[in-house]
Scaffold this motif. Structure first.
Motif, PDB file in Angstrom:
ATOM      1  N   GLY A   1       0.795  -1.225   0.000  1.00 46.57           N
ATOM      2  CA  GLY A   1       0.000   0.000   0.000  1.00 46.57           C
ATOM      3  C   GLY A   1       0.826   1.274   0.000  1.00 46.57           C
ATOM      4  O   GLY A   1       0.307   2.357  -0.297  1.00 46.57           O
ATOM      5  N   ARG A   2       2.123   1.158   0.334  1.00 46.27           N
ATOM      6  CA  ARG A   2       2.981   2.344   0.295  1.00 46.27           C
ATOM      7  C   ARG A   2       3.235   2.820  -1.136  1.00 46.27           C
ATOM      8  O   ARG A   2       3.705   3.931  -1.343  1.00 46.27           O
ATOM      9  N   TYR A   3       2.919   1.942  -2.105  1.00 43.63           N
ATOM     10  CA  TYR A   3       3.200   2.268  -3.505  1.00 43.63           C
ATOM     11  C   TYR A   3       1.887   2.266  -4.297  1.00 43.63           C
ATOM     12  O   TYR A   3       1.767   1.620  -5.337  1.00 43.63           O
ATOM     13  N   LYS A   4       0.912   3.008  -3.794  1.00 44.44           N
ATOM     14  CA  LYS A   4      -0.418   3.021  -4.402  1.00 44.44           C
ATOM     15  C   LYS A   4      -0.388   3.534  -5.837  1.00 44.44           C
ATOM     16  O   LYS A   4      -1.099   3.024  -6.705  1.00 44.44           O
ATOM     17  N   ARG A   5       0.413   4.556  -6.101  1.00 43.24           N
ATOM     18  CA  ARG A   5       0.434   5.138  -7.437  1.00 43.24           C
ATOM     19  C   ARG A   5       0.907   4.105  -8.460  1.00 43.24           C
ATOM     20  O   ARG A   5       0.279   3.922  -9.513  1.00 43.24           O
ATOM     21  N   GLN A   6       1.996   3.411  -8.149  1.00 42.25           N
ATOM     22  CA  GLN A   6       2.501   2.408  -9.087  1.00 42.25           C
ATOM     23  C   GLN A   6       1.507   1.258  -9.262  1.00 42.25           C
ATOM     24  O   GLN A   6       1.333   0.734 -10.363  1.00 42.25           O
ATOM     25  N   ILE A   7       0.831   0.886  -8.162  1.00 44.18           N
ATOM     26  CA  ILE A   7      -0.131  -0.218  -8.243  1.00 44.18           C
ATOM     27  C   ILE A   7      -1.342   0.185  -9.077  1.00 44.18           C
ATOM     28  O   ILE A   7      -1.890  -0.625  -9.847  1.00 44.18           O
TER      29      ILE A   7
ATOM     30  N   SER B   1      -4.369  -0.328 -14.123  1.00 43.99           N
ATOM     31  CA  SER B   1      -4.889   0.248 -15.370  1.00 43.99           C
ATOM     32  C   SER B   1      -4.313  -0.472 -16.582  1.00 43.99           C
ATOM     33  O   SER B   1      -5.023  -0.755 -17.558  1.00 43.99           O
ATOM     34  N   LEU B   2      -3.014  -0.791 -16.517  1.00 50.07           N
ATOM     35  CA  LEU B   2      -2.385  -1.505 -17.629  1.00 50.07           C
ATOM     36  C   LEU B   2      -2.961  -2.911 -17.779  1.00 50.07           C
ATOM     37  O   LEU B   2      -3.102  -3.422 -18.905  1.00 50.07           O
ATOM     38  N   MET B   3      -3.300  -3.552 -16.663  1.00 49.98           N
ATOM     39  CA  MET B   3      -3.911  -4.882 -16.726  1.00 49.98           C
ATOM     40  C   MET B   3      -5.254  -4.832 -17.443  1.00 49.98           C
ATOM     41  O   MET B   3      -5.532  -5.618 -18.364  1.00 49.98           O
ATOM     42  N   VAL B   4      -6.112  -3.904 -17.022  1.00 50.01           N
ATOM     43  CA  VAL B   4      -7.445  -3.802 -17.630  1.00 50.01           C
ATOM     44  C   VAL B   4      -7.326  -3.452 -19.108  1.00 50.01           C
ATOM     45  O   VAL B   4      -8.010  -4.039 -19.964  1.00 50.01           O
ATOM     46  N   LEU B   5      -6.440  -2.502 -19.422  1.00 53.73           N
ATOM     47  CA  LEU B   5      -6.259  -2.103 -20.819  1.00 53.73           C
ATOM     48  C   LEU B   5      -5.736  -3.265 -21.653  1.00 53.73           C
ATOM     49  O   LEU B   5      -6.200  -3.495 -22.786  1.00 53.73           O
ATOM     50  N   GLY B   6      -4.776  -4.006 -21.105  1.00 54.31           N
ATOM     51  CA  GLY B   6      -4.218  -5.139 -21.840  1.00 54.31           C
ATOM     52  C   GLY B   6      -5.250  -6.210 -22.117  1.00 54.31           C
ATOM     53  O   GLY B   6      -5.296  -6.785 -23.215  1.00 54.31           O
ATOM     54  N   ILE B   7      -6.105  -6.508 -21.120  1.00 59.06           N
ATOM     55  CA  ILE B   7      -7.138  -7.534 -21.320  1.00 59.06           C
ATOM     56  C   ILE B   7      -8.163  -7.060 -22.343  1.00 59.06           C
ATOM     57  O   ILE B   7      -8.610  -7.829 -23.215  1.00 59.06           O
TER      58      ILE B   7
ATOM     59  N   GLY C   1       5.268  -5.515 -16.290  1.00 53.46           N
ATOM     60  CA  GLY C   1       6.234  -6.397 -15.639  1.00 53.46           C
ATOM     61  C   GLY C   1       7.336  -5.628 -14.936  1.00 53.46           C
ATOM     62  O   GLY C   1       7.744  -5.984 -13.824  1.00 53.46           O
ATOM     63  N   ARG C   2       7.831  -4.553 -15.574  1.00 51.28           N
ATOM     64  CA  ARG C   2       8.886  -3.748 -14.956  1.00 51.28           C
ATOM     65  C   ARG C   2       8.369  -3.079 -13.686  1.00 51.28           C
ATOM     66  O   ARG C   2       9.074  -3.012 -12.670  1.00 51.28           O
ATOM     67  N   LEU C   3       7.128  -2.594 -13.742  1.00 49.23           N
ATOM     68  CA  LEU C   3       6.539  -1.986 -12.536  1.00 49.23           C
ATOM     69  C   LEU C   3       6.369  -3.034 -11.442  1.00 49.23           C
ATOM     70  O   LEU C   3       6.596  -2.756 -10.254  1.00 49.23           O
TER      71      LEU C   3
ATOM     72  N   VAL D   1       7.882  -2.788  -7.681  1.00 50.32           N
ATOM     73  CA  VAL D   1       7.047  -2.805  -6.468  1.00 50.32           C
ATOM     74  C   VAL D   1       7.362  -4.037  -5.623  1.00 50.32           C
ATOM     75  O   VAL D   1       7.532  -3.942  -4.395  1.00 50.32           O
ATOM     76  N   GLY D   2       7.455  -5.222  -6.262  1.00 51.57           N
ATOM     77  CA  GLY D   2       7.709  -6.448  -5.506  1.00 51.57           C
ATOM     78  C   GLY D   2       9.027  -6.416  -4.771  1.00 51.57           C
ATOM     79  O   GLY D   2       9.111  -6.826  -3.600  1.00 51.57           O
ATOM     80  N   SER D   3      10.080  -5.927  -5.421  1.00 52.82           N
ATOM     81  CA  SER D   3      11.389  -5.881  -4.772  1.00 52.82           C
ATOM     82  C   SER D   3      11.394  -4.876  -3.620  1.00 52.82           C
ATOM     83  O   SER D   3      11.995  -5.132  -2.570  1.00 52.82           O
ATOM     84  N   HIS D   4      10.713  -3.740  -3.795  1.00 53.25           N
ATOM     85  CA  HIS D   4      10.656  -2.757  -2.711  1.00 53.25           C
ATOM     86  C   HIS D   4       9.872  -3.289  -1.514  1.00 53.25           C
ATOM     87  O   HIS D   4      10.281  -3.099  -0.364  1.00 53.25           O
ATOM     88  N   VAL D   5       8.752  -3.947  -1.794  1.00 53.10           N
ATOM     89  CA  VAL D   5       7.947  -4.505  -0.692  1.00 53.10           C
ATOM     90  C   VAL D   5       8.746  -5.568   0.055  1.00 53.10           C
ATOM     91  O   VAL D   5       8.798  -5.582   1.293  1.00 53.10           O
ATOM     92  N   THR D   6       9.391  -6.481  -0.688  1.00 55.08           N
ATOM     93  CA  THR D   6      10.172  -7.540  -0.058  1.00 55.08           C
ATOM     94  C   THR D   6      11.324  -6.966   0.751  1.00 55.08           C
ATOM     95  O   THR D   6      11.596  -7.406   1.871  1.00 55.08           O
ATOM     96  N   ASN D   7      12.021  -5.985   0.185  1.00 53.41           N
ATOM     97  CA  ASN D   7      13.131  -5.371   0.918  1.00 53.41           C
ATOM     98  C   ASN D   7      12.656  -4.706   2.194  1.00 53.41           C
ATOM     99  O   ASN D   7      13.332  -4.764   3.228  1.00 53.41           O
ATOM    100  N   ASN D   8      11.490  -4.066   2.142  1.00 55.73           N
ATOM    101  CA  ASN D   8      10.951  -3.420   3.350  1.00 55.73           C
ATOM    102  C   ASN D   8      10.630  -4.454   4.429  1.00 55.73           C
ATOM    103  O   ASN D   8      10.914  -4.239   5.616  1.00 55.73           O
ATOM    104  N   ILE D   9      10.042  -5.580   4.012  1.00 46.85           N
ATOM    105  CA  ILE D   9       9.724  -6.631   4.985  1.00 46.85           C
ATOM    106  C   ILE D   9      11.001  -7.231   5.560  1.00 46.85           C
ATOM    107  O   ILE D   9      11.120  -7.443   6.774  1.00 46.85           O
ATOM    108  N   GLN D  10      11.984  -7.501   4.684  1.00 50.54           N
ATOM    109  CA  GLN D  10      13.258  -8.039   5.164  1.00 50.54           C
ATOM    110  C   GLN D  10      13.941  -7.069   6.122  1.00 50.54           C
ATOM    111  O   GLN D  10      14.489  -7.478   7.148  1.00 50.54           O
ATOM    112  N   LEU D  11      13.922  -5.794   5.774  1.00 50.31           N
ATOM    113  CA  LEU D  11      14.572  -4.792   6.622  1.00 50.31           C
ATOM    114  C   LEU D  11      13.880  -4.693   7.969  1.00 50.31           C
ATOM    115  O   LEU D  11      14.546  -4.641   9.014  1.00 50.31           O
TER     116      LEU D  11
END
Length: 665
Positions: A94-100, A105-111, A160-162, A166-176
């Motif tokens: 949730g800390r990265y709401k804008r990217q999510i 939006s990209l998911m819906v547009l792609g489908i 995928g890049r986004l 997001v995934g790496s930042h979330v994981t790093n925050n949890i690990q930290l």
């Protein structure tokens, strides 16, 4: 009469507390023979009440299943709620709401773009190829199909890049957060945990969680949206065929609900065996010197082989179930294609459906098979990832036994007065190591703790540094209970020189400067000079920049010890703790270390434990411990004058041993 109370070890803390209260109550009553107070009433300040003990004991058990919590945690692995764990993971996201939001939006547009492809195929077949009413549209239709493919892949790449970001930042925050929390946990937690297990949680489990965050959540959302979108298109195009496609779905749900619990159990066993292999590797690689010294390489290889075989068996058991289930589910799902081909062809024959619409229908059906196959794996993927996340969160949920209380007192500077008042402590509550110890140490005084092995010497100094909290009694620094002080203030003013000094895998200067991050190079050198370490450091290949290797293995034991002393000198503590600082070195090195220690203890309150009793000759007082109690106290001369004293016996044993070694040499 005597009553026998039976209980298992999980309730030992409760019954130990009850027994302690009963003993204090009875002692108080014996001191007042005329007192006739009844049970539950205060007697000489001692109240016979067990409600607090029972309530504390009740909190050690899960309210859901009644099982005892694992040590140092309030997380029940049997009552793990996936939704709650997923909510915590998404809370970090949730800390990265804008990217999510952009990803969504990209998911819906792609489908939406992908769902246009079968419609263009329908136009291509019905209007261009079969009827040729719009033959001139052929280039436009092909260009449209190419554009859809290009846009779809472009959106997938950006999404995928986004997702990776997001995934790496979330994981790093949890690990930290988990690592930060580990640093605040009590020493007792690490005594009960194996290093390999903690490393596995912070690395393997975190990586598995990251894989789910990067790929799993995206694929889950995309595939769910795709299934919903395709199902809607199928029903809109032909309600009868749409219902036929969805006909096998209840069978898939029933089969999955029957298999998943068994599969989950097998994968939990697999994780346990994998963790056991990690723990074994951590132990063997850490103790590789001992393995080689005793020639145990073949035995360790055999032990490793047995663990790998056990892990392989659990892996085969889990994967066999999985590899049998997936083809069965895929067969059930794809059986709907036969129904569509049969009834769809019939609709074409009677003229209610065009060939282009049937091909578009089959294309939509093909678009749904992939998502359905991935969704059949979702339960397993989600289960593995959330179980891994729960193991990481279990660290975060572990409560520190030693921590600052609300409103803790700041004490930036202490004089060094140490007082132990009726201290009782045990690493296990039912087995006290120290029993009712009282001791007064003046500022600047050096007190030596002596006694046989297991008497409680190291435990005493651990309590003074508040590595553990006492069970009963109090330890005071300058009149303040250590439990009332800020731990940062307390620990900053206590220095340790241990029997086995630990050096980090860095340079000599970095290890000395570890005591004070703001130390200059000159201050580090001055500390090394005071510790009689400067000379050998300058003879190293790169001087103070020489790398010491893992755990300082490139240096001798005496060199590591002198670096440890330099580190303590740089910290400039008001209270110094020496725990067998010269036990593992030769006589010549011991003399150098003793000279360094003599400079170190000047003006500091010092508690010293020594293997060689002769090294405590500079102590102001000697305190003799035996079986967790103070049995003697005084100077060396005073204690030697006591006939049949414990200290005199220890000195005589050591002297006799020294003579035996000398003759044998």
């Amino acid at each position: 009469h005597n009553d026998l109370l039976r209980f298992d070890l999980s309730r030992s803390a409760l019954f130990s507390g009850i027994a302690a209260q009963l003993n204090r109550h009875l002692s108080a009553r014996r001191s007042e023979p005329g007192d006739s107070d009844g049970p539950g009433r205060a007697v000489d300040g001692v109240e016979l009440s067990f409600s607090d003990l029972i309530e504390k004991h009740r909190q050690e058990y899960c309210d859901g299943c009644g099982r005892h919590f694992p040590p140092h945690t309030r997380v029940c692995p049997f009552c793990l709620q996936r939704g709650r764990v997923l909510g915590r993971v998404l809370g970090y996201a949730g800390r990265y709401k804008r990217q999510i939001m952009v990803m969504g939006s990209l998911m819906v547009l792609g489908i939406g773009v992908e769902l246009l492809q079968p419609q263009l195929m329908r136009i291509l077949i019905d209007d261009v190829l079969v009827t040729r009413k719009r033959a001139d549209w052929l280039p436009l239709v092909v260009l449209g199909l190419a554009s859809i493919m290009a846009i779809e892949h472009l959106l997938g790449a950006v999404r995928g890049r986004l997702g990776v970001w997001v995934g790496s930042h979330v994981t790093n925050n949890i690990q930290l957060d988990a690592f930060n929390h580990l640093q605040r946990l009590s020493l007792s937690y690490f005594n009960r945990q194996q290093t390999g297990t903690l490393m596995s949680r912070l690395s393997n489990d975190a990586r598995q969680m990251q894989g789910f965050l990067v790929d799993g959540i995206q694929f889950t959302v995309i595939n769910l949206l795709m299934v919903i979108g395709v199902s809607s298109m199928l029903i809109v195009m032909n309600p009868v065929l749409g219902c036929l496609v969805l006909l096998p779905m209840p069978v898939v749900v029933l089969v999955s609900s029957w298999v998943w619990p068994r599969l989950k159990h097998r994968f939990r066993i697999l994780w346990a065996s994998t963790a056991a292999v990690s723990r074994f590797l951590s132990d063997v690689l850490t103790g590789v010197r001992v393995v080689k010294a005793f020639g145990q390489e073949p035995a360790e290889i055999k032990r490793y082989e047995l663990r790998l075989e056990r892990m392989r068996e659990h892996l085969i058991s889990a994967e066999n179930t999985w590899q049998t289930l997936i083809p069965a589910l895929n067969f059930i799902v794809q059986s709907s294609v036969l129904l569509v081909w049969y009834f769809g062809a019939f609709e074409v024959f009677v003229g209610r459906l065009t060939v282009g619409k049937l091909v578009a229908y089959i294309a939509y059906l093909g678009m749904m098979f992939g998502p359905l196959q991935l969704l059949t794996r979702l339960n397993d993927w989600l289960g593995r990832s959330l179980t891994a996340a729960a193991r990481v969160f279990e660290i975060l949920d572990t409560e520190a036994q030693v921590k600052d209380k609300p409103g803790a007192i700041a004490l930036p500077s202490i004089r060094g007065q140490v007082s132990l008042s009726q201290v009782t402590f045990g690493y296990e509550p039912h087995n006290p190591v120290l029993k009712d110890i009282s001791l007064e140490i003046k500022p600047g005084e050096m007190v030596g703790l002596v006694g046989p092995s297991g008497a409680g010497k190291s435990t005493t100094i651990n309590l003074v540094g508040r590595l553990y909290d006492v069970d009963q009694g109090a330890i005071r620094i300058d009149g303040h209970d250590v439990r009332d002080l800020l731990m940062d203030d307390l620990r900053r003013q206590i220095g340790y020189v241990l029997q086995e000094p630990f050096l980090f895998s860095g340079s000599v200067a970095e290890n000395i400067g570890y005591a004070r991050a703001t130390a200059t190079q000159m201050e580090i050198i001055e500390a090394a000079i005071a510790a009689n370490a400067h000379e050998f450091i300058m003879n190293l290949p790169d001087g103070y920049d020489t790398l010491v290797g893992e755990r300082g293995q490139r240096l001798s034991g005496g060199e590591r010890q002198r670096i440890s002393i330099a580190r303590a000198i740089l910290a400039d503590p008001k209270i110094l703790i020496l725990d067998e600082a010269t036990a593992s070195v030769d006589t010549e090195t011991e003399m150098k270390i003793q000279l360094a220690l003599r400079k170190l203890i000047q003006g500091r309150t010092t508690l010293a434990i020594a293997h060689r009793l002769s090294t405590l000759r500079h102590a102001s007082r000697l305190v003799v411990l035996e079986q967790g109690k103070v049995v003697e106290e005084g100077t060396h001369a005073e204690l030697m004058a006591k006939p049949d004293g414990v200290y005199q016996r220890l000195v005589n044993i050591q002297s006799e041993w020294s003579r035996t070694i000398a003759v044998g040499g």
